[in-house]
Scaffold this active site. Structure first.
Site, PDB file in Angstrom:
ATOM      1  N   SER A 152       0.797  -1.293   0.072  1.00  0.00           N
ATOM      2  CA  SER A 152      -0.158  -0.159   0.053  1.00  0.00           C
ATOM      3  C   SER A 152       0.859   1.150  -0.242  1.00  0.00           C
ATOM      4  CB  SER A 152      -0.842   0.147   1.206  1.00  0.00           C
ATOM      5  OG  SER A 152      -0.225   0.453   2.383  1.00  0.00           O
ATOM      6  N   ASP A 153       0.419   2.194  -0.691  1.00  0.00           N
ATOM      7  CA  ASP A 153       1.051   3.668  -0.341  1.00  0.00           C
ATOM      8  C   ASP A 153       1.066   3.892   1.205  1.00  0.00           C
ATOM      9  OD1 ASP A 153       2.476   6.075  -0.580  1.00  0.00           O
ATOM     10  OD2 ASP A 153       1.176   6.526  -2.342  1.00  0.00           O
ATOM     11  N   CYS A 154       1.931   4.788   1.663  1.00  0.00           N
ATOM     12  CA  CYS A 154       2.313   4.860   2.934  1.00  0.00           C
ATOM     13  C   CYS A 154       0.958   5.436   3.885  1.00  0.00           C
ATOM     14  CB  CYS A 154       3.331   5.560   3.210  1.00  0.00           C
ATOM     15  SG  CYS A 154       4.762   4.715   2.765  1.00  0.00           S
ATOM     16  N   SER A 156      -2.191   4.143   3.456  1.00  0.00           N
ATOM     17  CA  SER A 156      -3.319   3.964   2.706  1.00  0.00           C
ATOM     18  C   SER A 156      -4.304   3.237   3.347  1.00  0.00           C
ATOM     19  CB  SER A 156      -3.008   3.122   1.357  1.00  0.00           C
ATOM     20  OG  SER A 156      -2.847   3.916   0.448  1.00  0.00           O
TER      21      SER A 156
END
Ligand SMILES: *[C@@H]1O[C@H](CO)[C@@H](O)[C@H](O)[C@H]1NC(C)=O
Ligand SMILES: *[C@@H]1O[C@H](CO)[C@@H](O)[C@H](O)[C@H]1NC(C)=O
Ligand SMILES: *[C@@H]1O[C@H](CO)[C@@H](O)[C@H](O)[C@H]1NC(C)=O
Ligand SMILES: *[C@@H]1O[C@H](CO)[C@@H](O)[C@H](O)[C@H]1NC(C)=O
Length: 775
Positions: free
Chosen positions: A303-305, A307
């Site tokens: 995941s993006d940080c 997310s």
């Protein structure tokens, strides 16, 4: 990827990383005076019992080793390995591992997995990808990746870097205002696909060519339709990208598909935004269905940080944090950048929202990646790449490649007779003006590291000829241009170079532009300096996104215009190489430069690629936008005239169909690519290119086609490109193999690939070649 400093609630996370880090460093300093060796599992020398474990046995397959490992882990151990700061399992000899490292254009210290020290004080910093893409040279993309992975391995061996890098960023640069457009390879799906697969291969491929081993693991991000950060209060964290199936399949997805299928990437990162109402990290169709199901990712989805936290806290997509944990894991997420899965997965299991089998699956994908990296193979100094060390970072070859990459990317957009190249012997004084004339830090953009050293434009120009310098503005914001010194210098100099543009203060992560003119009073500075100048005036634009510089295009006193992106640590040297003719410019714009009126008309939030005559929406990128441009995709000239001619191309392409195919009895607009007639249907195009000048030239051949006007197809679409070296007065042939169903097809309104029947048009330079595709 998020650089989390910009967002209030995230600051603590970021500081926390750094804090833990500092403590860890101090701690180990006391004990072993700085960690100088790699982190790895299965250290049999230290613990001979480990030799008996299947997961440490190199002779077994990755699957068997992972299965052996996972069955020895408790639920807690597993959950601790679903997050970027993965926990140690000391009883099995597994140290903690930090997954978050970055290498967008060189080894970076943005992620907590990598840092610099007196042992390795810097790494080679290449141009930002937008400029590297402008080289249109696929072997360069790969060559840069290879150097970056070598430096990364060298730093890993001395305990300074990780093995998993969350790069490249391959989102389509859809709107000129996007602050992160500089990180990407531009607006074209084919160029972005080639950049993605090329850079990823360079990072990942091992010398023995074993595709199941990884030199380092790359990650293509941000999946998908992510290209808005912070525009007029619209934030990426809550933005719902409303995307048609057609745009998704023929614009936003192709780079990711190519990254996974052609590049064999080890990871894909899902983005913050929603696509059609669902957060990408919680969408089983996008993750399990497409990335794993259709494209067969061999690796992990991250995941993006934060997310996962964002989709609960900011998007209110789930009612509880546990539901957010369960839904993302069930959708196919394997690793969370952040701590949310670490905190809430156990609760999700206890509440029966997700079962342990799904967690086993996720953690297995993570461990399999580490196995392929050799993390479980014992002492890395005895493994391939074990001999790399500080001596292999910032070598003169690597630094030369950084300079070469910038040279290959720089785009010459205007050149009046008698302007460039300047003759170093004839110039007795060179005026060097502008807020980016002595740029250092600005040249390396974001997701940067500490470069080996800088060569600023002023420094490189001064090494060649006597210069007089005036910045003309205090910074790129240029609230008040200081005209006096600048115009005086230009009035007496034999030639003037004005270096203007942007920096991270104008376009960056979490900072989209509102306006695409030169910032502040830069335009005034340029016009006044040009008016005052005695000799030729070379305008150099250092920026990620395009700028409306119509005023300069039409001003006869401005004799040359160069775009240099953010050209990396040696960018100044590359700029001087081009200005003085040591390199014949060959870059081409990887994105459209729009006039300011465009952004006044088009909301950044409108994701549609295609024009809508009903509302006056003009469409986006060279594929769909019909309006006026300042400069177009593919623009770029050199100091030589190059002639094209078509040596071989078909007039007619017949698609053989079965007797009972419906298109044999009735009129069809297009044929479905999924049909079997599409196997092995290809033809060759041979193009002649001739360098009419004395000077040797590297020339980019761009082959475009215009399909028949069906299915809302693009008006023009890049089919292939090739960069060739042409010595002075020489000719060469460039050959393209065109796969009818892959290369000539378009995506219809429902997302199906179709080959349109009727007249297609090939474009090369000014040449056009029509041919018919029929059944
Ligand atoms: C991780 O390492 C720490 C420090 O060495 C130790 O106290 C802890 O028990 C370990 N955790 C596990 C799960 O092995
Ligand atoms: C150019 O920049 C360098 C590095 O920041 C600095 O040391 C130098 O003094 C600058 N040169 C001038 C003329 O301002
Ligand atoms: C250009 O410079 C001349 C004097 O050198 C001045 O008279 C004129 O107004 C200037 N033009 C512009 C557009 O600034
Ligand atoms: C493409 O890049 C590679 C790597 O830098 C270089 O060797 C080659 O000459 C380049 N090709 C052209 C035509 O410039």
């Amino acid at each position: 990827m998020a650089c989390t400093e910009n967002r209030q609630p995230k600051v603590s996370v970021f500081l926390c990383f750094s804090f833990v880090y500092v403590v860890a460093v101090l701690f180990s300093c006391e004990r072993v005076s700085g960690q100088t060796s790699a982190v790895f599992a299965c250290d049999v020398a230290k613990n001979p019992a480990l030799a008996g474990y299947g997961f440490c046995d190199k002779s077994l397959s990755v699957e068997d080793r992972v299965a052996d490992l996972v069955k020895r882990l408790t639920l807690r151990d597993k959950i601790g390995n679903l997050v970027n700061s993965a926990v140690n399992v000391s009883r099995l000899g597994i140290p903690k591992y930090e997954w978050w490292s970055e290498a967008l254009h060189g080894v970076s210290n943005i992620g907590p997995g990598t840092r610099f020290s007196s042992v390795v004080p810097g790494a080679t910093s290449f141009p930002m990808p937008i400029l590297t893409a402008a080289s249109f040279n696929s072997s360069l993309f790969e060559a840069i990746g290879r150097v970056v992975s070598t430096e990364a391995r060298a730093m890993y061996n001395v305990g300074l870097a990780g093995l998993t890098y969350w790069s490249p960023n391959i989102n389509i640069f859809r709107d000129p205002r996007w602050g992160r457009g500089q990180e990407t390879p531009g607006e074209d799906p084919l160029l972005s696909s080639k950049y993605a697969s090329g850079y990823v291969k360079g990072l990942q491929q091992t010398d023995d060519g074993d595709s199941n081993k990884l030199k380092v693991a790359a990650c293509c991000k941000h999946y998908t339709a992510y290209d808005l950060d912070n525009w007029k209060g619209v934030q990426r964290y809550t933005f719902n990208a409303v995307v048609t199936q057609q745009d998704l399949d023929d614009t936003f997805q192709p780079p990711f598909k190519s990254c996974v299928i052609d590049g064999n990437v080890a990871s894909v990162m899902c983005s913050y935004n929603q696509v059609n109402g669902k957060p990408t990290c919680a969408d089983p169709d996008l993750l399990k269905g497409i990335i794993r199901g259709k494209w067969k990712l061999n690796g992990y989805i991250v995941s993006d940080c934060d997310s996962v936290e964002v989709l609960f806290k900011d998007q209110h997509y789930t009612k509880t944090p546990e539901e957010a944990a369960a839904q993302t894991i069930l959708a196919g997420l394997d690793l969370n950048c952040g701590d949310y899965l670490g905190k809430y997965t156990e609760g999700a299991v206890n509440q029966g929202l997700v079962d342990e089998a799904a967690i086993n699956n996720a953690v297995s994908n993570n461990f399999a990646t580490l196995m392929r990296l050799g993390f479980f193979d014992g002492d890395p100094s005895k493994q391939p790449y074990g001999n790399l060390g500080p001596k292999d970072v910032c070598t003169s070859e690597n630094r030369e490649l950084a300079r070469e990459a910038a040279r290959q990317g720089i785009v010459l957009l205007k050149n009046s007779a008698g302007s460039l190249p300047l003759n170093a012997k004839a110039i007795k004084s060179l005026g060097v003006i502008g807020p980016n004339a002595n740029a250092t830090r600005v040249m390396i953009g974001n997701y940067e590291g500490i470069p080996c050293s800088y060569i600023s434009p002023l420094q490189a120009l001064t090494a060649l000829v006597p210069t007089s310098y005036a910045p003309g503005c205090a910074n790129v914001q240029c609230a008040n241009a200081e005209l006096d010194d600048a115009t005086q210098i230009a009035a007496s100099a034999d030639a003037t170079v004005i270096i203007v543009g942007a920096s991270l203060a104008i376009e960056a992560e979490s900072l989209d532009r509102i306006n695409i003119l030169l910032p502040g009073q830069q335009q005034l500075l340029v016009s006044q300096v040009a008016n005052a100048s005695k000799g030729p005036v070379i305008l150099v634009i250092m920026s990620g996104g395009g700028m409306d510089v119509s005023f300069a295009k039409s001003n006869d006193k401005i004799t040359s215009i160069l775009w240099v992106g953010y050209p990396g640590e040696a960018g100044g040297a590359a700029i001087a190489d081009v200005i003085f003719g040591f390199y014949n410019p060959s870059g081409r714009l990887p994105m459209t430069w729009y006039p300011q009126s465009y952004v006044n008309k088009v909301p950044m939030t409108n994701m549609n690629m295609r024009a809508d005559p009903a509302t006056g929406y003009p469409g986006r990128t060279y594929r769909f936008y019909k309006g006026e441009t300042v400069f177009s995709f593919g623009d770029g000239i050199s100091f030589s005239n190059i002639d094209h001619n078509i040596v071989k191309a078909p007039q007619l392409v017949s698609v053989p169909l079965a007797e009972d195919h419906e298109c044999r009895s009735s009129e069809c607009m297009s044929l479905d690519v999924a049909d079997e007639h599409c196997q092995n249907l290809a033809f060759d195009i041979h193009l002649g290119v001739k360098n009419m000048g004395q000077r040797s030239s590297n020339h980019v051949v761009l082959l475009f086609f215009t399909p028949p006007d069906v299915h809302n197809a693009p008006q023009k679409h890049l089919l292939g490109f090739e960069k060739v070296h042409l010595p002075g007065k020489s000719e060469a042939q460039v050959r393209f193999k065109v796969d009818v169903c892959k290369d000539l097809s378009v995506v219809d309104e429902l997302g199906n690939r179709k080959v349109p029947l009727g007249q297609h048009l090939l474009h090369v330079g000014n040449l056009k070649h029509p041919f018919i595709v029929r059944v």
